[in-house]
Design a protein around this motif. Structure first.
Motif, mmCIF file in Angstrom:
data_model
loop_
_atom_site.group_PDB
_atom_site.id
_atom_site.type_symbol
_atom_site.label_atom_id
_atom_site.label_comp_id
_atom_site.label_asym_id
_atom_site.label_seq_id
_atom_site.Cartn_x
_atom_site.Cartn_y
_atom_site.Cartn_z
ATOM 1 N N GLY A 110 -17.604 97.633 4.959
ATOM 2 C CA GLY A 110 -18.470 98.071 6.048
ATOM 3 C C GLY A 110 -19.937 97.895 5.722
ATOM 4 O O GLY A 110 -20.325 97.656 4.568
ATOM 5 N N LYS A 111 -20.776 98.020 6.741
ATOM 6 C CA LYS A 111 -22.220 97.844 6.588
ATOM 7 C C LYS A 111 -22.941 98.731 7.588
ATOM 8 O O LYS A 111 -22.466 98.960 8.698
ATOM 9 C CB LYS A 111 -22.593 96.373 6.846
ATOM 10 N N SER A 112 -24.107 99.236 7.192
ATOM 11 C CA SER A 112 -24.990 99.960 8.104
ATOM 12 C C SER A 112 -26.364 99.317 8.066
ATOM 13 O O SER A 112 -26.728 98.652 7.087
ATOM 14 C CB SER A 112 -25.095 101.435 7.728
ATOM 15 N N GLU A 113 -27.127 99.494 9.140
ATOM 16 C CA GLU A 113 -28.468 98.916 9.231
ATOM 17 C C GLU A 113 -29.489 100.022 9.416
ATOM 18 O O GLU A 113 -29.301 100.919 10.235
ATOM 19 C CB GLU A 113 -28.567 97.932 10.404
ATOM 20 N N TYR A 114 -30.573 99.938 8.656
ATOM 21 C CA TYR A 114 -31.685 100.877 8.774
ATOM 22 C C TYR A 114 -32.959 100.075 9.028
ATOM 23 O O TYR A 114 -33.483 99.411 8.127
ATOM 24 C CB TYR A 114 -31.828 101.713 7.503
ATOM 25 N N GLY A 115 -33.441 100.120 10.260
ATOM 26 C CA GLY A 115 -34.662 99.413 10.635
ATOM 27 C C GLY A 115 -35.842 100.356 10.754
ATOM 28 O O GLY A 115 -35.735 101.566 10.532
ATOM 29 N N GLY A 116 -36.986 99.783 11.098
ATOM 30 C CA GLY A 116 -38.187 100.580 11.307
ATOM 31 C C GLY A 116 -38.798 101.135 10.039
ATOM 32 O O GLY A 116 -39.567 102.104 10.093
ATOM 33 N N LEU A 117 -38.487 100.554 8.894
ATOM 34 C CA LEU A 117 -39.007 101.046 7.621
ATOM 35 C C LEU A 117 -40.337 100.383 7.287
ATOM 36 O O LEU A 117 -40.560 99.215 7.602
ATOM 37 C CB LEU A 117 -38.001 100.763 6.496
ATOM 38 N N ASP A 118 -41.194 101.123 6.639
ATOM 39 C CA ASP A 118 -42.493 100.600 6.227
ATOM 40 C C ASP A 118 -42.341 99.935 4.857
ATOM 41 O O ASP A 118 -42.869 100.400 3.849
ATOM 42 C CB ASP A 118 -43.516 101.737 6.179
ATOM 43 N N VAL B 209 -19.608 104.260 7.442
ATOM 44 C CA VAL B 209 -19.498 102.880 6.959
ATOM 45 C C VAL B 209 -18.084 102.539 6.488
ATOM 46 O O VAL B 209 -17.549 101.494 6.826
ATOM 47 C CB VAL B 209 -20.548 102.587 5.858
ATOM 48 N N SER B 210 -17.438 103.424 5.714
ATOM 49 C CA SER B 210 -16.092 103.129 5.222
ATOM 50 C C SER B 210 -15.489 104.388 4.616
ATOM 51 O O SER B 210 -16.151 105.086 3.847
ATOM 52 C CB SER B 210 -16.134 102.025 4.165
ATOM 53 N N SER B 211 -14.233 104.667 4.953
ATOM 54 C CA SER B 211 -13.557 105.844 4.397
ATOM 55 C C SER B 211 -12.114 105.506 4.067
ATOM 56 O O SER B 211 -11.583 104.468 4.463
ATOM 57 C CB SER B 211 -13.608 107.009 5.401
ATOM 58 N N GLY B 212 -11.474 106.416 3.340
ATOM 59 C CA GLY B 212 -10.048 106.287 3.094
ATOM 60 C C GLY B 212 -9.662 105.536 1.849
ATOM 61 O O GLY B 212 -8.490 105.538 1.466
ATOM 62 N N SER B 213 -10.601 104.878 1.199
ATOM 63 C CA SER B 213 -10.276 104.154 -0.038
ATOM 64 C C SER B 213 -11.472 104.159 -0.974
ATOM 65 O O SER B 213 -12.629 104.143 -0.536
ATOM 66 C CB SER B 213 -9.847 102.716 0.255
ATOM 67 N N ASN B 214 -11.170 104.204 -2.260
ATOM 68 C CA ASN B 214 -12.207 104.207 -3.279
ATOM 69 C C ASN B 214 -12.697 102.791 -3.572
ATOM 70 O O ASN B 214 -12.014 101.813 -3.266
ATOM 71 C CB ASN B 214 -11.673 104.807 -4.578
ATOM 72 N N ILE B 215 -13.865 102.708 -4.169
ATOM 73 C CA ILE B 215 -14.283 101.470 -4.824
ATOM 74 C C ILE B 215 -13.513 101.424 -6.137
ATOM 75 O O ILE B 215 -13.648 102.318 -6.974
ATOM 76 C CB ILE B 215 -15.797 101.461 -5.078
ATOM 77 N N SER B 216 -12.678 100.428 -6.314
ATOM 78 C CA SER B 216 -11.854 100.387 -7.520
ATOM 79 C C SER B 216 -11.710 98.949 -8.014
ATOM 80 O O SER B 216 -11.831 97.994 -7.248
ATOM 81 C CB SER B 216 -10.474 100.994 -7.247
ATOM 82 N N GLY B 217 -11.438 98.838 -9.308
ATOM 83 C CA GLY B 217 -11.355 97.531 -9.937
ATOM 84 C C GLY B 217 -12.530 97.329 -10.873
ATOM 85 O O GLY B 217 -13.516 98.065 -10.825
ATOM 86 N N ARG B 218 -12.450 96.353 -11.736
ATOM 87 C CA ARG B 218 -13.524 96.110 -12.704
ATOM 88 C C ARG B 218 -14.812 95.732 -11.990
ATOM 89 O O ARG B 218 -14.892 94.693 -11.331
ATOM 90 C CB ARG B 218 -13.126 94.988 -13.660
ATOM 91 N N PRO B 219 -15.838 96.605 -12.081
ATOM 92 C CA PRO B 219 -17.080 96.295 -11.372
ATOM 93 C C PRO B 219 -17.971 95.336 -12.161
ATOM 94 O O PRO B 219 -18.072 95.432 -13.384
ATOM 95 C CB PRO B 219 -17.755 97.665 -11.238
#
Length: 223
Positions: A93-101, A135-145
């Motif tokens: 998933g992805k989120s967008e944050y605009g209007g930043l200085d 953005v994303s739920s229900g699963s962890n970030i997993s695996g060799r990062p």
């Protein structure tokens, strides 16, 4: 050039180093120059990443890239220059944050939190909390990062795009495997005494530098 370290070939940090008061410098566009950050943690049900960056780039660029074999954008902080928005990616998933200085040639402190149970992400920009978004739920970030500064991974540990590389300075990179409290984030932004990252800790950082990346003392303004 006090405290300058120039490494033109692969260099390994023999043991974690205290980079307090120092910064990484990415001085030119490249697909070869980056810093790989090492951790033994391989599963995250929540995460917070904080860093400070300084650049004059007028194009897209990645600020923090964590990839696993499951997803090359498992935790990515990316600036979309065309749309003038900061884009945190988690899992698929992805989120967008605009209007930043997001001014050029200024230090910016950016913290991003995410929790897998709620799926909510939140960006803190220079100490200001922005809207929480799903953005994303229900699963962890997993695996060799594989965690990289300076490049944006389009594969697990590679497939870099020169038009998305970071050019500038970066410092004070920390990562936690939980959502950091608002109070702790404010302490980080104000460079006060805060709880250092338990996944990545700038004061005891295990890293490898690839190609032309430099380490110097952070530039401080004289008063």
């Amino acid at each position: 050039m006090k405290f300058l370290i120039l490494l033109l070939v692969t260099a390994c940090a023999a043991s974690p180093q205290d980079l307090s008061g120092k910064m990484f410098i990415f001085p030119q566009q490249s697909t070869r120059a980056y810093v790989k950050l090492n951790t033994t943690v391989d599963s995250f049900s929540a995460a917070t990443v904080c860093h400070r960056s300084f650049t004059d780039l007028k194009r897209d660029h990645g600020l923090f890239s964590l990839a696993t074999s499951n997803s090359f954008n498992d935790f990515l902080i990316f600036y979309d220059y065309t749309n003038r928005e900061m884009e945190p990616h988690v899992r698929h998933g992805k989120s967008e944050y605009g209007g930043l200085d997001y001014k050029p040639n200024v230090w910016h402190s950016i913290c991003t939190t995410w929790d897998s149970q709620s799926g909510l992400i939140q960006l803190w920009f220079n100490g200001l909390p922005l809207t929480k978004k799903y953005v994303s739920s229900g699963s962890n970030i997993s695996g060799r990062p594989i965690i990289i500064l300076g490049q944006e991974q389009d594969a697990h540990g590679g497939k870099f795009d020169i038009n998305q590389c970071f050019v500038g300075m970066m410092a004070d990179v920390h990562m936690w495997d939980y959502v950091l409290s608002a109070c702790e984030i404010q302490k980080y932004v104000n460079e006060l005494n805060f709880t250092p990252g338990n996944v990545l800790n700038w004061g005891a950082l295990d890293f490898q530098i690839m190609d032309r990346v430099l380490i110097e003392s952070k530039q401080m303004m004289c008063v």
